[in-house]
Design a protein around this motif. Structure first.
Motif, PDB file in Angstrom:
ATOM      1  N   PHE A   1       0.841  -1.188   0.000  1.00  0.00           N
ATOM      2  CA  PHE A   1       0.000   0.000   0.000  1.00  0.00           C
ATOM      3  C   PHE A   1       0.882   1.246   0.000  1.00  0.00           C
ATOM      4  N   TYR A   2       0.641   2.106  -0.978  1.00  0.00           N
ATOM      5  CA  TYR A   2       1.449   3.328  -1.089  1.00  0.00           C
ATOM      6  C   TYR A   2       0.497   4.512  -1.096  1.00  0.00           C
ATOM      7  N   THR A   3       0.684   5.432  -0.157  1.00  0.00           N
ATOM      8  CA  THR A   3      -0.252   6.551  -0.049  1.00  0.00           C
ATOM      9  C   THR A   3      -0.024   7.558  -1.178  1.00  0.00           C
ATOM     10  N   TYR A   4      -1.107   8.238  -1.568  1.00  0.00           N
ATOM     11  CA  TYR A   4      -1.001   9.272  -2.596  1.00  0.00           C
ATOM     12  C   TYR A   4      -0.113  10.421  -2.116  1.00  0.00           C
ATOM     13  N   GLU A   5      -0.098  10.642  -0.794  1.00  0.00           N
ATOM     14  CA  GLU A   5       0.725  11.716  -0.245  1.00  0.00           C
ATOM     15  C   GLU A   5       2.204  11.449  -0.517  1.00  0.00           C
ATOM     16  N   ARG A   6       2.665  10.235  -0.147  1.00  0.00           N
ATOM     17  CA  ARG A   6       4.084   9.901  -0.390  1.00  0.00           C
ATOM     18  C   ARG A   6       4.380   9.867  -1.892  1.00  0.00           C
ATOM     19  N   MET A   7       3.409   9.395  -2.677  1.00  0.00           N
ATOM     20  CA  MET A   7       3.603   9.342  -4.126  1.00  0.00           C
ATOM     21  C   MET A   7       3.798  10.754  -4.681  1.00  0.00           C
ATOM     22  N   THR A   8       2.983  11.690  -4.199  1.00  0.00           N
ATOM     23  CA  THR A   8       3.094  13.080  -4.658  1.00  0.00           C
ATOM     24  C   THR A   8       4.416  13.693  -4.228  1.00  0.00           C
ATOM     25  N   ILE A   9       4.801  13.435  -2.964  1.00  0.00           N
ATOM     26  CA  ILE A   9       6.070  13.974  -2.459  1.00  0.00           C
ATOM     27  C   ILE A   9       7.242  13.449  -3.293  1.00  0.00           C
ATOM     28  N   SER A  10       7.212  12.149  -3.616  1.00  0.00           N
ATOM     29  CA  SER A  10       8.293  11.569  -4.427  1.00  0.00           C
ATOM     30  C   SER A  10       8.333  12.212  -5.810  1.00  0.00           C
ATOM     31  N   ALA A  11       7.161  12.385  -6.418  1.00  0.00           N
ATOM     32  CA  ALA A  11       7.110  12.945  -7.772  1.00  0.00           C
ATOM     33  C   ALA A  11       7.600  14.396  -7.782  1.00  0.00           C
ATOM     34  N   VAL A  12       7.173  15.183  -6.786  1.00  0.00           N
ATOM     35  CA  VAL A  12       7.589  16.595  -6.736  1.00  0.00           C
ATOM     36  C   VAL A  12       9.088  16.694  -6.466  1.00  0.00           C
ATOM     37  N   SER A  13       9.597  15.861  -5.549  1.00  0.00           N
ATOM     38  CA  SER A  13      11.037  15.889  -5.249  1.00  0.00           C
ATOM     39  C   SER A  13      11.844  15.528  -6.500  1.00  0.00           C
ATOM     40  N   ALA A  14      11.413  14.469  -7.212  1.00  0.00           N
ATOM     41  CA  ALA A  14      12.128  14.064  -8.431  1.00  0.00           C
ATOM     42  C   ALA A  14      12.076  15.170  -9.477  1.00  0.00           C
ATOM     43  N   ALA A  15      10.905  15.820  -9.615  1.00  0.00           N
ATOM     44  CA  ALA A  15      10.764  16.897 -10.601  1.00  0.00           C
ATOM     45  C   ALA A  15      11.694  18.072 -10.264  1.00  0.00           C
ATOM     46  N   LEU A  16      11.812  18.392  -8.976  1.00  0.00           N
ATOM     47  CA  LEU A  16      12.700  19.481  -8.566  1.00  0.00           C
ATOM     48  C   LEU A  16      14.163  19.145  -8.858  1.00  0.00           C
ATOM     49  N   ILE A  17      14.547  17.890  -8.618  1.00  0.00           N
ATOM     50  CA  ILE A  17      15.933  17.480  -8.875  1.00  0.00           C
ATOM     51  C   ILE A  17      16.240  17.560 -10.373  1.00  0.00           C
ATOM     52  N   VAL A  18      15.308  17.070 -11.202  1.00  0.00           N
ATOM     53  CA  VAL A  18      15.493  17.160 -12.658  1.00  0.00           C
ATOM     54  C   VAL A  18      15.513  18.619 -13.099  1.00  0.00           C
ATOM     55  N   GLY A  19      14.603  19.426 -12.514  1.00  0.00           N
ATOM     56  CA  GLY A  19      14.565  20.847 -12.847  1.00  0.00           C
ATOM     57  C   GLY A  19      15.867  21.548 -12.496  1.00  0.00           C
ATOM     58  N   LEU A  20      16.454  21.181 -11.345  1.00  0.00           N
ATOM     59  CA  LEU A  20      17.730  21.784 -10.946  1.00  0.00           C
ATOM     60  C   LEU A  20      18.830  21.386 -11.925  1.00  0.00           C
ATOM     61  N   TRP A  21      18.817  20.111 -12.358  1.00  0.00           N
ATOM     62  CA  TRP A  21      19.834  19.650 -13.310  1.00  0.00           C
ATOM     63  C   TRP A  21      19.724  20.446 -14.617  1.00  0.00           C
ATOM     64  N   ILE A  22      18.494  20.631 -15.102  1.00  0.00           N
ATOM     65  CA  ILE A  22      18.301  21.412 -16.329  1.00  0.00           C
ATOM     66  C   ILE A  22      18.758  22.852 -16.115  1.00  0.00           C
ATOM     67  N   PHE A  23      18.440  23.403 -14.951  1.00  0.00           N
ATOM     68  CA  PHE A  23      18.853  24.781 -14.631  1.00  0.00           C
ATOM     69  C   PHE A  23      20.375  24.912 -14.675  1.00  0.00           C
ATOM     70  N   LEU A  24      21.073  23.931 -14.087  1.00  0.00           N
ATOM     71  CA  LEU A  24      22.545  24.001 -14.046  1.00  0.00           C
ATOM     72  C   LEU A  24      23.166  23.775 -15.419  1.00  0.00           C
ATOM     73  N   GLN A  25      22.499  22.972 -16.261  1.00  0.00           N
ATOM     74  CA  GLN A  25      23.082  22.623 -17.557  1.00  0.00           C
ATOM     75  C   GLN A  25      22.725  23.597 -18.673  1.00  0.00           C
ATOM     76  N   LYS A  26      21.525  24.201 -18.600  1.00  0.00           N
ATOM     77  CA  LYS A  26      21.001  24.926 -19.753  1.00  0.00           C
ATOM     78  C   LYS A  26      20.877  26.434 -19.574  1.00  0.00           C
ATOM     79  N   THR A  27      20.851  26.924 -18.342  1.00  0.00           N
ATOM     80  CA  THR A  27      20.641  28.355 -18.154  1.00  0.00           C
ATOM     81  C   THR A  27      21.972  29.081 -17.959  1.00  0.00           C
ATOM     82  N   THR A  28      21.963  30.371 -18.229  1.00  0.00           N
ATOM     83  CA  THR A  28      23.187  31.164 -18.100  1.00  0.00           C
ATOM     84  C   THR A  28      23.683  31.172 -16.661  1.00  0.00           C
ATOM     85  N   ILE A  29      22.750  31.371 -15.718  1.00  0.00           N
ATOM     86  CA  ILE A  29      23.158  31.398 -14.304  1.00  0.00           C
ATOM     87  C   ILE A  29      23.663  30.028 -13.864  1.00  0.00           C
ATOM     88  N   GLY A  30      22.976  28.968 -14.316  1.00  0.00           N
ATOM     89  CA  GLY A  30      23.408  27.628 -13.933  1.00  0.00           C
ATOM     90  C   GLY A  30      24.803  27.311 -14.459  1.00  0.00           C
TER      91      GLY A  30
END
Length: 289
Positions: free
Chosen positions: A137-166
């Motif tokens: 049994f996996y709660t929707y809360e933990r599922m959402t937290i995992s998805a948002v955390s993963a999205a932020l990590i991927v977003g940070l990677w894109i920020f560091l690789q693709k943006t001028t400031i990154g």
């Protein structure tokens, strides 16, 4: 061990690892760009959870709006701390910023006790229910937290690789003197990196605030976890922080479920010892002077 139990511990390990990664990546980002060890990182994690508590649970803001507000507030606080306390010490003996960050631990945690009190607080979750995943049994809360955390990590990677400031952050991390000669405003990059690292700690505090009790002293455990992870992965390495976080997440999940939380702590330090024997600078780290 039954398959559903194994699945449950695996899902919990992934969830913990992704939340740990947000704290540790923020810490290693600050070190990588500024070459300072921010011992008060866990206290910003704690403040992030409290900001969400007051805006969401007390004032009634929408949950995710409260998370964004918390990240913005702690980003600004981190930037101010860098400008007022750490910038004047840049380039001096490494012990000076170390002493300042350790002093911040006592100031922020003691201030937290005075302002927030010692009564344990909790952030009610507005996500209920769950689903079965391979028998677990996996709660929707933990599922959402995992998805948002993963999205932020991927977003940070894109920020560091693709943006001028990154890209400027990566250049300053590699060689601050050459970066400055090439026209990069290193002072600006420093406060942005410090603010961004602090905001990641705040978001982690918000995520874990719905799962844990909120107290002014909760930053200590977060700091311990973050340092265990960056030592495993290597100081200044973002990929190393992610891998180290996942390792510690699985150790905490399996160790706590199968034996006890205390033994899981010991297993975490044992994992660090084994990694450092074969990789003295951590899994993806480099030797720093």
């Amino acid at each position: 061990m039954a398959f559903d139990e194994f699945t449950q511990m695996t899902l919990t390990g992934i969830n913990l690892g992704l939340m740990y990664a947000l704290i540790a990546i923020g810490l290693t980002l600050i070190f990588g760009v500024m070459r300072i060890i921010q011992y008060a990182h866990g206290e910003l994690f704690m403040l992030g959870a409290y900001v969400l508590y007051y805006w969401f649970a007390v004032l009634g803001w929408p949950y995710w709006l409260g998370v964004i507000a918390s990240a913005v507030v702690i980003f600004c606080l981190g930037a101010v701390l860098q400008l007022l306390l750490f910038r004047p010490l840049q380039g001096r003996n490494i012990l000076y910023p170390l002493a300042v960050s350790m002093g911040l631990i006592f100031i922020i945690s003691s201030g937290g006790l005075l302002v927030f009190g010692s009564v344990v607080k909790g952030i009610p979750s507005d996500i209920s229910g769950g689903t079965m995943v391979f028998g677990a049994f996996y709660t929707y809360e933990r599922m959402t937290i995992s998805a948002v955390s993963a999205a932020l990590i991927v977003g940070l990677w894109i920020f560091l690789q693709k943006t001028t400031i990154g890209m400027a952050m990566r250049a300053v991390s590699e060689d601050p003197e050459v970066s400055s000669l090439q026209g990069i405003n290193t002072s600006r990059i420093h406060w942005i990196a410090f603010g961004l690292g602090s905001a990641l700690a705040a978001v982690a505090g918000c995520m874990m605030g719905t799962l844990l009790s909120i107290v002014p002293t909760m930053g200590f455990v977060a700091t311990m976890k973050a340092f265990m992870i960056v030592i495993m992965g290597g100081l200044g390495s973002v990929p190393g922080a992610l891998i180290g976080a996942m390792i510690l997440g699985f150790i905490d999940s399996f160790g706590t479920t199968l034996i006890s939380a205390d033994v899981a702590y010991i297993m975490g330090f044992l994992a660090i010892f084994i990694i450092l024997v074969f990789r003295p600078a951590g899994l993806f780290g480099q030797q720093w002077e």
